[in-house]
Scaffold this motif. Sequence first.
Motif, short mmCIF file in Angstrom:
data_model
loop_
_atom_site.label_atom_id
_atom_site.label_comp_id
_atom_site.label_asym_id
_atom_site.label_seq_id
_atom_site.Cartn_x
_atom_site.Cartn_y
_atom_site.Cartn_z
N ASP A 44 24.33 -13.99 33.87
CA ASP A 44 24.87 -15.34 33.72
C ASP A 44 23.96 -16.37 34.41
O ASP A 44 23.76 -17.47 33.89
CB ASP A 44 26.28 -15.43 34.30
CG ASP A 44 27.33 -14.76 33.43
OD1 ASP A 44 27.03 -14.45 32.26
OD2 ASP A 44 28.45 -14.56 33.92
N LYS A 45 23.41 -15.99 35.55
CA LYS A 45 22.53 -16.91 36.28
C LYS A 45 21.27 -17.20 35.46
O LYS A 45 20.86 -18.37 35.35
CB LYS A 45 22.15 -16.30 37.63
CG LYS A 45 21.27 -17.19 38.47
CD LYS A 45 20.96 -16.56 39.81
CE LYS A 45 20.06 -17.47 40.63
NZ LYS A 45 19.75 -16.90 41.94
N ALA A 46 20.67 -16.18 34.89
CA ALA A 46 19.47 -16.38 34.07
C ALA A 46 19.80 -17.20 32.83
O ALA A 46 19.00 -18.06 32.41
CB ALA A 46 18.87 -15.03 33.68
N ASP A 66 27.89 -27.64 33.60
CA ASP A 66 28.35 -27.11 34.87
C ASP A 66 28.38 -25.59 34.91
O ASP A 66 28.26 -24.99 35.97
CB ASP A 66 29.74 -27.66 35.19
CG ASP A 66 29.69 -29.18 35.37
OD1 ASP A 66 29.09 -29.63 36.34
OD2 ASP A 66 30.22 -29.88 34.50
N LYS A 67 28.55 -24.97 33.75
CA LYS A 67 28.65 -23.50 33.72
C LYS A 67 28.12 -23.00 32.39
O LYS A 67 28.40 -23.57 31.34
CB LYS A 67 30.09 -23.05 33.91
CG LYS A 67 30.28 -21.56 33.94
CD LYS A 67 31.72 -21.19 34.20
CE LYS A 67 31.89 -19.68 34.29
NZ LYS A 67 33.26 -19.30 34.60
N VAL A 68 27.34 -21.94 32.45
CA VAL A 68 26.87 -21.23 31.26
C VAL A 68 27.07 -19.76 31.54
O VAL A 68 26.70 -19.27 32.60
CB VAL A 68 25.38 -21.52 30.97
CG1 VAL A 68 24.92 -20.79 29.73
CG2 VAL A 68 25.12 -23.01 30.85
N ALA A 69 27.68 -19.05 30.59
CA ALA A 69 27.97 -17.64 30.83
C ALA A 69 27.99 -16.85 29.53
O ALA A 69 28.26 -17.40 28.46
CB ALA A 69 29.31 -17.50 31.54
N TRP A 70 27.70 -15.56 29.66
CA TRP A 70 27.91 -14.63 28.56
C TRP A 70 29.40 -14.40 28.46
O TRP A 70 30.09 -14.34 29.49
CB TRP A 70 27.21 -13.30 28.84
CG TRP A 70 25.72 -13.39 28.91
CD1 TRP A 70 24.94 -13.30 30.02
CD2 TRP A 70 24.82 -13.57 27.81
NE1 TRP A 70 23.62 -13.42 29.69
CE2 TRP A 70 23.51 -13.57 28.34
CE3 TRP A 70 24.99 -13.72 26.44
CZ2 TRP A 70 22.39 -13.74 27.54
CZ3 TRP A 70 23.87 -13.88 25.64
CH2 TRP A 70 22.59 -13.89 26.19
N ASP A 71 29.92 -14.26 27.26
CA ASP A 71 31.36 -14.08 27.08
C ASP A 71 31.62 -12.95 26.09
O ASP A 71 31.33 -13.07 24.91
CB ASP A 71 31.99 -15.38 26.59
CG ASP A 71 33.50 -15.38 26.65
OD1 ASP A 71 34.10 -14.27 26.65
OD2 ASP A 71 34.09 -16.47 26.70
N SER A 72 32.20 -11.87 26.59
CA SER A 72 32.49 -10.72 25.74
C SER A 72 33.72 -10.93 24.88
O SER A 72 34.00 -10.14 23.98
CB SER A 72 32.68 -9.47 26.61
OG SER A 72 33.78 -9.64 27.46
N LYS A 73 34.47 -12.01 25.12
CA LYS A 73 35.70 -12.25 24.37
C LYS A 73 35.46 -13.05 23.09
O LYS A 73 36.36 -13.17 22.27
CB LYS A 73 36.71 -12.98 25.25
CG LYS A 73 37.18 -12.12 26.41
CD LYS A 73 38.09 -12.89 27.32
CE LYS A 73 38.45 -12.01 28.50
NZ LYS A 73 38.91 -12.76 29.63
N THR A 105 28.27 -12.08 24.05
CA THR A 105 27.43 -11.06 24.69
C THR A 105 26.57 -10.28 23.70
O THR A 105 25.59 -9.68 24.09
CB THR A 105 28.27 -10.07 25.52
OG1 THR A 105 29.27 -9.51 24.68
CG2 THR A 105 28.88 -10.73 26.72
N VAL A 106 26.94 -10.30 22.41
CA VAL A 106 26.12 -9.61 21.42
C VAL A 106 24.69 -10.15 21.44
O VAL A 106 23.74 -9.45 21.11
CB VAL A 106 26.75 -9.71 20.00
CG1 VAL A 106 26.70 -11.13 19.47
CG2 VAL A 106 26.11 -8.75 19.04
N PHE A 107 24.50 -11.38 21.90
CA PHE A 107 23.18 -11.99 21.93
C PHE A 107 22.34 -11.57 23.14
O PHE A 107 21.19 -11.98 23.26
CB PHE A 107 23.27 -13.51 21.82
CG PHE A 107 23.69 -13.93 20.45
CD1 PHE A 107 22.78 -13.94 19.41
CD2 PHE A 107 25.01 -14.25 20.17
CE1 PHE A 107 23.17 -14.27 18.13
CE2 PHE A 107 25.41 -14.58 18.90
CZ PHE A 107 24.48 -14.59 17.86
N LYS A 108 22.90 -10.74 24.02
CA LYS A 108 22.09 -10.19 25.10
C LYS A 108 20.96 -9.32 24.56
O LYS A 108 19.94 -9.17 25.19
CB LYS A 108 22.96 -9.35 26.06
CG LYS A 108 23.72 -10.16 27.07
CD LYS A 108 24.39 -9.25 28.07
CE LYS A 108 25.05 -10.03 29.16
NZ LYS A 108 25.64 -9.15 30.19
#
Length: 169
Positions: A44-46, A66-73, A105-108
Amino acid sequence: MTELTYLQGYPEHLLAQVRTLIREQRLGAVLQQRYPGTHSVTSDKALYQYVVGLKNAYLRNAPPVDKVAWDSKIHVIKNALGLHTAVSRIQGAKLKAKAEIRIATVFKKAPADLLRMIAVHELAHLKEKQHDKAFYQLCCHMEPRYHQLEFDTRLWLTQLALADGENLD
């Protein structure tokens, strides 16, 4: 006729080409040749640093993220590939709005160019809320190959579905 879930709305001549690639089991190879590697943005930090870097390069006057995160939902068919939300909170006598971006998260495991397309799309929502002409012009300003990358992202998702054994017929 094959129903291509991720490619609905595209012209029949393009869909026919995709069906041929699928039938000949060449879609994965074509995508691998076009996008040979993946990115290294896995935390998430990267992801935050990556998205904020794009924002600072192209949208300096836009509100902060303010926030960027991977989301599995996030389910890529029912919802979207990413989400942009404005979260409002009351802090004392003030109402604070914070912009958040979530990417499936599929884009990881996606090629770097496809992650960039998703990030650009979500960043464009900071200035343009609707998917209209101004929105897509902004996307193309940040990523000149935006429309091709969006199409290729849909091809990539189609290939993932085929690899997972989903029936697209």
